[in-house]
Write a protein that holds these residues in place. Structure first.
Motif, PDB file in Angstrom:
ATOM      1  N   PHE A 139       0.855  -1.186   0.000  1.00 49.04           N
ATOM      2  CA  PHE A 139       0.000   0.000   0.000  1.00 49.04           C
ATOM      3  C   PHE A 139       0.882   1.223   0.000  1.00 49.04           C
ATOM      4  O   PHE A 139       1.773   1.355   0.844  1.00 49.04           O
ATOM      5  CB  PHE A 139      -0.902   0.015   1.236  1.00 49.04           C
ATOM      6  N   ILE A 186       1.003   5.562  -0.673  1.00 48.82           N
ATOM      7  CA  ILE A 186       0.436   6.868  -1.016  1.00 48.82           C
ATOM      8  C   ILE A 186       1.611   7.733  -1.444  1.00 48.82           C
ATOM      9  O   ILE A 186       2.554   7.956  -0.669  1.00 48.82           O
ATOM     10  CB  ILE A 186      -0.285   7.521   0.182  1.00 48.82           C
ATOM     11  N   ALA A 220      -5.732   9.016  -3.381  1.00 47.98           N
ATOM     12  CA  ALA A 220      -5.641   9.208  -1.930  1.00 47.98           C
ATOM     13  C   ALA A 220      -5.038  10.570  -1.618  1.00 47.98           C
ATOM     14  O   ALA A 220      -5.478  11.280  -0.708  1.00 47.98           O
ATOM     15  CB  ALA A 220      -4.792   8.100  -1.301  1.00 47.98           C
ATOM     16  N   PHE A 222      -7.636  13.186  -2.239  1.00 47.82           N
ATOM     17  CA  PHE A 222      -8.601  13.303  -1.150  1.00 47.82           C
ATOM     18  C   PHE A 222      -8.001  14.058   0.030  1.00 47.82           C
ATOM     19  O   PHE A 222      -8.694  14.813   0.712  1.00 47.82           O
ATOM     20  CB  PHE A 222      -9.082  11.929  -0.690  1.00 47.82           C
ATOM     21  N   ILE A 260     -13.416   6.245  -3.870  1.00 43.18           N
ATOM     22  CA  ILE A 260     -12.006   5.903  -4.041  1.00 43.18           C
ATOM     23  C   ILE A 260     -11.724   4.543  -3.409  1.00 43.18           C
ATOM     24  O   ILE A 260     -10.994   3.711  -3.975  1.00 43.18           O
ATOM     25  CB  ILE A 260     -11.110   6.984  -3.409  1.00 43.18           C
ATOM     26  N   ALA A 261     -12.333   4.296  -2.251  1.00 46.27           N
ATOM     27  CA  ALA A 261     -12.114   3.021  -1.564  1.00 46.27           C
ATOM     28  C   ALA A 261     -12.691   1.856  -2.370  1.00 46.27           C
ATOM     29  O   ALA A 261     -12.082   0.775  -2.425  1.00 46.27           O
ATOM     30  CB  ALA A 261     -12.735   3.061  -0.166  1.00 46.27           C
ATOM     31  N   VAL A 262     -13.843   2.056  -2.998  1.00 49.31           N
ATOM     32  CA  VAL A 262     -14.425   0.995  -3.824  1.00 49.31           C
ATOM     33  C   VAL A 262     -13.486   0.660  -4.983  1.00 49.31           C
ATOM     34  O   VAL A 262     -13.248  -0.507  -5.297  1.00 49.31           O
ATOM     35  CB  VAL A 262     -15.821   1.413  -4.335  1.00 49.31           C
ATOM     36  N   TYR A 296     -10.268   1.178  -5.094  1.00 51.56           N
ATOM     37  CA  TYR A 296      -9.049   0.530  -4.586  1.00 51.56           C
ATOM     38  C   TYR A 296      -9.321  -0.917  -4.222  1.00 51.56           C
ATOM     39  O   TYR A 296      -8.487  -1.795  -4.451  1.00 51.56           O
ATOM     40  CB  TYR A 296      -8.515   1.279  -3.356  1.00 51.56           C
ATOM     41  N   SER A 297     -10.504  -1.152  -3.650  1.00 54.96           N
ATOM     42  CA  SER A 297     -10.813  -2.506  -3.207  1.00 54.96           C
ATOM     43  C   SER A 297     -10.875  -3.479  -4.376  1.00 54.96           C
ATOM     44  O   SER A 297     -10.660  -4.668  -4.213  1.00 54.96           O
ATOM     45  CB  SER A 297     -12.136  -2.523  -2.441  1.00 54.96           C
ATOM     46  N   ARG A 298     -11.173  -2.982  -5.561  1.00 53.38           N
ATOM     47  CA  ARG A 298     -11.234  -3.854  -6.729  1.00 53.38           C
ATOM     48  C   ARG A 298      -9.903  -3.909  -7.456  1.00 53.38           C
ATOM     49  O   ARG A 298      -9.466  -4.985  -7.896  1.00 53.38           O
ATOM     50  CB  ARG A 298     -12.340  -3.372  -7.666  1.00 53.38           C
ATOM     51  N   GLN A 304      -4.408   3.530  -6.883  1.00 52.11           N
ATOM     52  CA  GLN A 304      -4.930   4.864  -6.622  1.00 52.11           C
ATOM     53  C   GLN A 304      -4.459   5.862  -7.653  1.00 52.11           C
ATOM     54  O   GLN A 304      -5.039   6.919  -7.794  1.00 52.11           O
ATOM     55  CB  GLN A 304      -4.464   5.364  -5.257  1.00 52.11           C
ATOM     56  N   LEU A 325      -4.710  -4.814   4.323  1.00 52.15           N
ATOM     57  CA  LEU A 325      -4.639  -3.356   4.479  1.00 52.15           C
ATOM     58  C   LEU A 325      -5.480  -2.874   5.657  1.00 52.15           C
ATOM     59  O   LEU A 325      -5.068  -1.989   6.413  1.00 52.15           O
ATOM     60  CB  LEU A 325      -5.081  -2.674   3.191  1.00 52.15           C
ATOM     61  N   GLU A 332      -7.775   6.043   6.484  1.00 48.37           N
ATOM     62  CA  GLU A 332      -7.710   5.756   5.041  1.00 48.37           C
ATOM     63  C   GLU A 332      -7.364   4.301   4.792  1.00 48.37           C
ATOM     64  O   GLU A 332      -8.025   3.629   3.978  1.00 48.37           O
ATOM     65  CB  GLU A 332      -6.654   6.649   4.370  1.00 48.37           C
ATOM     66  N   PHE A 382      -9.992   1.835   3.015  1.00 49.75           N
ATOM     67  CA  PHE A 382      -9.597   1.245   1.738  1.00 49.75           C
ATOM     68  C   PHE A 382      -9.588  -0.273   1.836  1.00 49.75           C
ATOM     69  O   PHE A 382      -9.922  -0.968   0.880  1.00 49.75           O
ATOM     70  CB  PHE A 382      -8.199   1.740   1.337  1.00 49.75           C
ATOM     71  N   PHE A 390     -13.563  -1.746   2.500  1.00 50.52           N
ATOM     72  CA  PHE A 390     -14.608  -1.721   1.481  1.00 50.52           C
ATOM     73  C   PHE A 390     -14.688  -3.000   0.668  1.00 50.52           C
ATOM     74  O   PHE A 390     -15.688  -3.262   0.019  1.00 50.52           O
ATOM     75  CB  PHE A 390     -14.423  -0.513   0.545  1.00 50.52           C
ATOM     76  N   ARG A 391     -13.606  -3.786   0.704  1.00 48.96           N
ATOM     77  CA  ARG A 391     -13.648  -5.026  -0.071  1.00 48.96           C
ATOM     78  C   ARG A 391     -14.561  -6.045   0.568  1.00 48.96           C
ATOM     79  O   ARG A 391     -15.244  -6.795  -0.114  1.00 48.96           O
ATOM     80  CB  ARG A 391     -12.243  -5.615  -0.187  1.00 48.96           C
TER      81      ARG A 391
END
Lengths: 612, 536
Positions: A73, A75, A137, A140, A185-187, A189-191, A195, B354, B426, B430, B433-434
């Protein structure tokens, strides 16, 4: 470009104590930022690719198995400046400089001067960072910083109860939409585990297991998140609600800056929306079109000049966004950037309108347009600015509409209606405040009405002039080519003339009712305003009755119940302890007798045929 | 006394042979770093306890002893943090001694990434709590002895790698804290202390049941985490054990509906105790959940994840509304302190690498934010001589330092950029949400409500028009500014440089290797049973 406003902020909060010093610091920071922006723009003049800089902010190796993209991860502070960014930044900085110049004189009586100027620098820092970001990120982060500074500016008059109350809406509503942005943004990233926009967009349809539904959800969340800060109808109340309580400079900056930032960010996110499906794009365009028309209508019935101008500007932003999104609906699009050019052109006019309207409101000591009049004779400079604002808001639409919209399509008709209503509404503000008699009221003498201090009058003029220049530039395809490095076709002269005529007719149409029947038209407006007000109140009542009040009652009940339950448990424990002690002191026989009686009772009660 | 401590310290240490790239690293190492961190405060508590103090003559000396003890422990643990090798997935600073072979209990200590982060939190909190307690005037000896004992118990629970030892330290922490509240608390100290005992006692019972269940299910031969948490249990057993662990965590963290002790304890305990409880002691709930449930019972964790996510969401929303409705500023602050707990629990519920990492960072950031918000409002109410938000208005002009610190506390709870809690939030969102999108969205909505609550509270108390009928106020003293400033500074430091500052132009860390870099050691291993959820 990033460090200058940050340095101005740090200096303002740490060492500056006087009002003049704080204004000078903020102005210097904005000027240095503008100079850096122009320098970068000059450097980009001969380039087709932008400038980039990248710094690692955070990197964490969180996994050793599973897809590679989720194992690390990161940023990064990725700053990317292209033509579009430079122009957007220049527009923002010009608006900030103009408002600061006005506030330097006209805002002398505002409390907490050093704090206010520091917040302007913080807002500028956040906006610069958001526009330069390509990491979501990071975007945001800067977005939220700018949002925090905006709230603190709008709720600046801390000692005033009304300002504090309206400031809560300025915090809650945009914060909620910011959380939509974060969730979007989280949705994503989750897929996708990405970012960075430049890596995310190509992966949208190439990552295994991607679904349209997820991209649609992310697109809607992102759209709502950006639309909230742009104050599109119906999430505009954080701006209109603070129009009368916030310092005029704060309202002006918020109204001017956020649409520019929002529409530019929206433009960058549009490749994600495009990857969803055609229906989503269509509904987003429809939503923006409806928002534009309704914002214009709300502006027509608004009785407060600052709110009316904010709503007219919100209509402009909505329609410009609609054109931008519409431009991405088709392959080989070329006109999406025209929508951006329109919003950029309108931004300085929105700031100027807020400043001029507040001059008039302060001088006439009323917020009701019913009680205003004769500003053209008594406050000609501010009235002229309002006229210029109306013209700028109307005319700035011509280029975008001519290039981007077919006048015979339903979409074109809708947008034409929106522009007509917006022009009408903006002109109405000028005509109502400038024409007709200014009546004497209790403790108010019209002869004492004076315009704002002379040194502050020039700044709104420069802003209006800037808006008109940008509007003229938006008619020129070379300007659009500069913005996005793309080829743009020119519309025919007849098309330009048609859209210009619509705008002019809108401006002229305001003259008839206001010029001939001012009081009657204002009465009609206030009567019509009752309906949306009633709907809004009804909505708030329903929300309060079925959501807020029950939730609050549950929480308050729990707050009472938990200590009571604890006390009851404690008492029971204490009682059982006492019985235990008593049992220890009692003889064995006594205990056995009591136990036998209790057991017998229990067996008897549970036996069939006793209770039935 | 100090010389004796230093001599003992030097006798237990030796120079390290291996080079390191972190400037300041390898000053020393020791086989007993963790034991020093645990037992040095106990030893000094004993010394303080037996020190004669006729008529309070040596009050200042006692405070200095407590302060320097914590300072030395902080220094030792900071060096340990610097020397921590974040690329090793195994335990570091390990100590393993046979203790009760009959039942398989051993004195086994060790830390990995999350552990070293919690140790730093505990060490910082030690110093801060002593600074916050400089205003104690009565029975000073007893107070600081109990405070040192409480800190030792928390440090021991963090470092323990044997479930038996963990339970002992976990349960032992309740006693000195309850006595501190009973002896030096506010008007409702009895209720606060007994509530603490009741809830934490119930949590201890739940933890004991869970540990006993694990012990029995794995053969009843060992309490060592390396053994029992790697042994496979059935899904049903894991769920039952997991439920007990969730109850234990929910009483300690806390989570709705087992939060009943929070309001009374945070509003009536002495400020130094509040700092310990709100930061490190309460985070033990989430830490045990991470260590035992998430790391050791993956099937149970997956099945209980929706429950934990639901509790997290309800906690955040409830806390925000309760804070909004409260007219007592200390009650409001106590409710606000629940918000970071919900975010931490969400991260553990989401069970992605994460989100687990975000949850670990949230242990530090949320602990600091909770402690800061509770203690700043406690200080404010002390200085303003009232807790009634209706009376307190317009204090900013008369208390500028406290006003700044209050604003920073509010921002820390919300998780705005530049605060450590922003990075933690964050990462948590992040990751969450999965697997828990509804819970994540609900927590996000709760944060929006929290923003309103913070804005209303701060505006009303600090920035409204001054109330002429309110009692006279004074700004914070030097020690109050210091202890509040240390917490705010820690939040800002980790928020601005989560990866640690680097020497310009190089990748060499400058005296801080970076909280995020150190805390991720062993997180991939903890999260490895759940990495399959990362597959799209």
């Amino acid at each position: 470009m990033v460090m200058a406003p940050l340095a101005a902020f740090v200096i303002a909060i740490s060492s500056v104590r006087t009002r003049r010093g704080s204004v000078n610091t903020a102005m210097l920071g904005a000027l240095v930022t503008l100079a850096a922006t122009l320098l970068v723009g000059w450097g980009l003049a001969k380039r087709t690719t932008g400038f980039s800089a990248s710094y690692v902010y955070l990197t964490a190796n969180v996994g050793l198995s599973g897809p590679t993209v989720f194992q690390n991860f990161e940023i990064d502070i990725v700053l990317h400046a292209d033509h579009l960014t430079v122009v957007a930044l220049a527009v923002i900085e010009l608006c900030v400089i103009g408002v600061l110049g006005w506030h330097r004189i006209a805002g002398r009586n505002e409390p907490g001067p050093a704090r206010f100027q520091a917040l302007i620098s913080a807002l500028l820092f956040g906006c610069v960072g958001a526009l330069l970001s390509t990491d979501l990120a990071e975007l945001f982060m800067f977005w939220a910083l700018a949002g925090g500074a905006t709230y603190l500016m709008l709720a600046h008059r801390w000692g005033d109860e009304a300002a504090a109350r309206s400031g809560r809406i300025a915090l809650a509503l945009p914060f909620l939409t910011d959380l939509f942005l974060l969730c979007g943004i989280a949705v994503l990233y989750s897929r996708y585990g990405q970012q960075n926009l430049s890596l995310l967009v190509p992966a949208l349809h190439t990552t295994a297991g991607w679904t349209v539904r997820q991209i649609v959800v992310a697109s809607v969340l992102l759209f709502v998140g950006v639309a909230g800060r742009m104050a599109l109808w119906p999430v505009h109340s954080w701006l209109t609600g603070t129009a009368t309580t916030a310092p005029p400079a704060a309202s002006a900056i918020a109204a001017a800056v956020w649409p520019v930032v929002g529409v530019t960010v929206m433009y960058r996110l549009l490749p994600i929306f495009v990857s969803s499906n055609a229906d989503t794009m269509r509904w987003l365009v429809i939503a923006c079109g409806i928002s534009g028309v309704l914002a214009g209508l709300y502006s027509l019935v608004s009785m407060e000049p600052r709110k009316a101008l904010i709503l007219a500007g919100a209509g402009v932003t909505a329609v410009g966004t609609a054109i931008t999104i519409h431009g991405f609906q088709y392959r080989g699009f070329t006109f999406a950037v025209a929508g951006l050019a329109w919003v950029y052109a309108a931004a300085p006019a929105r700031a100027a309108g807020a400043l001029a309207a507040s001059n008039i409101v302060n001088a006439m000591r009323t917020e009701e347009m019913r009680e205003m009049g004769d500003a053209w004779m008594r406050m000609r400079s501010s009235a002229a600015v309002l006229l210029g604002v109306a013209i700028a808001l109307a005319v700035s639409a011509v280029g975008a509409l001519a290039i981007g919209v077919d006048s015979r399509s339903r979409f074109g008709i809708t947008l034409g209606e929106a522009v007509f209503v917006i022009a009408l509404a903006a002109m109405r503000v000028f005509l109502v405040t400038s024409s007709g008699p200014l009546r004497r009221r209790r403790a108010f003498d019209p002869d004492r009405v004076r315009d704002a201090p002379r040194q502050s009058l020039g700044w709104p003029y420069w802003l209006v002039l800037g808006s008109l220049v940008l509007s003229a530039a938006s008619l020129v395809p070379a300007w659009l080519t500069f913005l996005d490095n793309g080829k743009h076709a020119t519309a025919t002269a007849a098309t330009y003339a048609l859209w210009l005529a619509i705008a002019v007719v809108g401006l002229a149409a305001a003259a008839l009712p206001v010029g001939r029947y001012k009081d009657g038209s204002l009465r009609a407006s206030s009567w019509l305003a009752l309906l949306p007000d009633r709907l809004e109140s009804a909505g708030q009542n329903v929300l309060g009755r079925y959501v807020v009040n029950p939730a609050v009652r549950i929480v308050e009940g729990t707050e009472r119940l938990v200590p009571a339950a604890d006390t009851a448990v404690g008492r029971i424990s204490h009682l059982s302890g006492r019985y235990t002690v008593a049992a220890l002191h009692a003889g064995d026989v006594g205990v056995l007798v009591v136990m036998a009686v209790l057991l017998s009772l229990l067996v008897a009660l549970l036996s069939p045929g006793v209770l039935r | 006394m100090t010389a004796a401590m230093l001599y003992a310290f030097a006798a237990l240490t030796r120079p390290s042979p291996a080079p390191s790239t972190v400037p300041g690293a390898n000053i020393f190492t020791s086989a007993f770093i963790l034991s020093i961190g645990i037992w040095a405060p106990v030893l000094m508590a004993f010394v303080i306890g037996v020190l004669p103090n006729p008529r309070g003559r040596y009050d200042t000396l006692i405070k200095q002893i407590a302060f320097f003890t914590n300072l030395i422990v902080l220094f030792i643990l900071f060096v340990a943090y610097n020397q921590f090798q974040n690329f090793l997935p195994t335990l570091q600073y390990e100590e393993n001694r046979q203790w009760l072979p009959a039942i398989g209990a051993a004195y086994h200590l060790g830390v990995d990434g999350p552990g070293i982060l919690m140790l730093m939190l505990s060490a910082l909190v030690g110093i801060i709590s002593v600074l916050a307690s400089t205003g104690i005037r009565t029975r000073v000896r007893s107070y600081f002895a109990l405070l040192l004992l409480a800190q030792s118990c928390v440090t021991g629970a963090i470092a323990a790698h044997d479930l038996f030892v963990l339970v002992l330290f976990w349960s032992a922490a309740t006693v000195p804290l309850a006595l501190l509240i009973l002896g030096w608390g506010g008007p409702r100290r009895d209720a606060a202390a007994w509530r603490l005992v009741g809830y934490w006692g119930a949590g201890t019972v739940a933890l004991v049941l869970a540990v006993a269940g694990i012990y029995v299910a794995t053969g009843g031969t060992s309490f060592d985490m390396e053994v029992v948490l790697k042994a496979p249990l059935g899904a049903r057993a894991e769920v039952i054990i997991g439920l007990a662990l969730v109850i234990a965590a929910a009483t300690r963290l806390p989570l709705f509906p087992l939060h009943g002790w929070v309001r009374d304890v945070y509003s009536d305990a002495p400020i130094g105790v509040v700092v310990v409880v709100a930061s490190s002691a309460s985070r033990l709930g989430a830490y045990v959940l991470l260590r035992v449930l998430v790391a050791g019972e993956p099937d149970g964790a997956k099945l209980l994840a929706p429950l934990i996510a639901g509790l997290a969401a309800i906690t955040v929303v409830y806390a925000a509304i309760a804070a909004l409705r409260s007219s007592d500023i200390r009650h409001a602050a106590a409710n606000l302190a629940l918000v970071p707990c919900g975010v931490t629990a969400l991260g553990l519920a989401a069970l992605t690498p994460l989100s687990i990492a975000g949850s670990v960072l949230s242990l530090f950031a949320g602990g600091m934010a909770s402690a800061l918000v509770v203690s700043v409002f406690a200080t404010l109410s002390d200085r303003a001589q009232t807790r009634n938000a209706m009376v307190l208005t317009g204090l900013a002009a008369r208390m500028p330092k406290l006003a700044w610190l209050t604003v920073l506390a509010g921002l820390g709870v919300l998780g705005v950029p530049l605060m450590a809690s922003f990075t933690a939030n964050e990462m948590t969102f992040f990751g969450a949400f999965r697997t828990q999108p509804v819970g994540a969205f609900a927590v996000a909505a709760g944060l929006a409500l929290t923003a309103i609550a913070v804005a209303v509270l701060i505006q009303r108390v600090l920035f409204g028009p001054p109330n002429p009928d309110a009692p006279a106020v004074s700004d914070s003293s030097l020690s109050e500014t210091w202890f509040l400033g240390l917490m705010a500074g820690a939040l800002l430091w980790v928020g601005i440089v989560p990866g640690g500052p680097k020497i310009p132009g190089t990748d060499t860390p400058l005296f801080d290797p970076g909280v995020v870099n150190q805390m991720v050691a062993n997180i991939p291993e903890i999260a490895s049973p759940y990495s399959g959820t990362a597959t799209p």
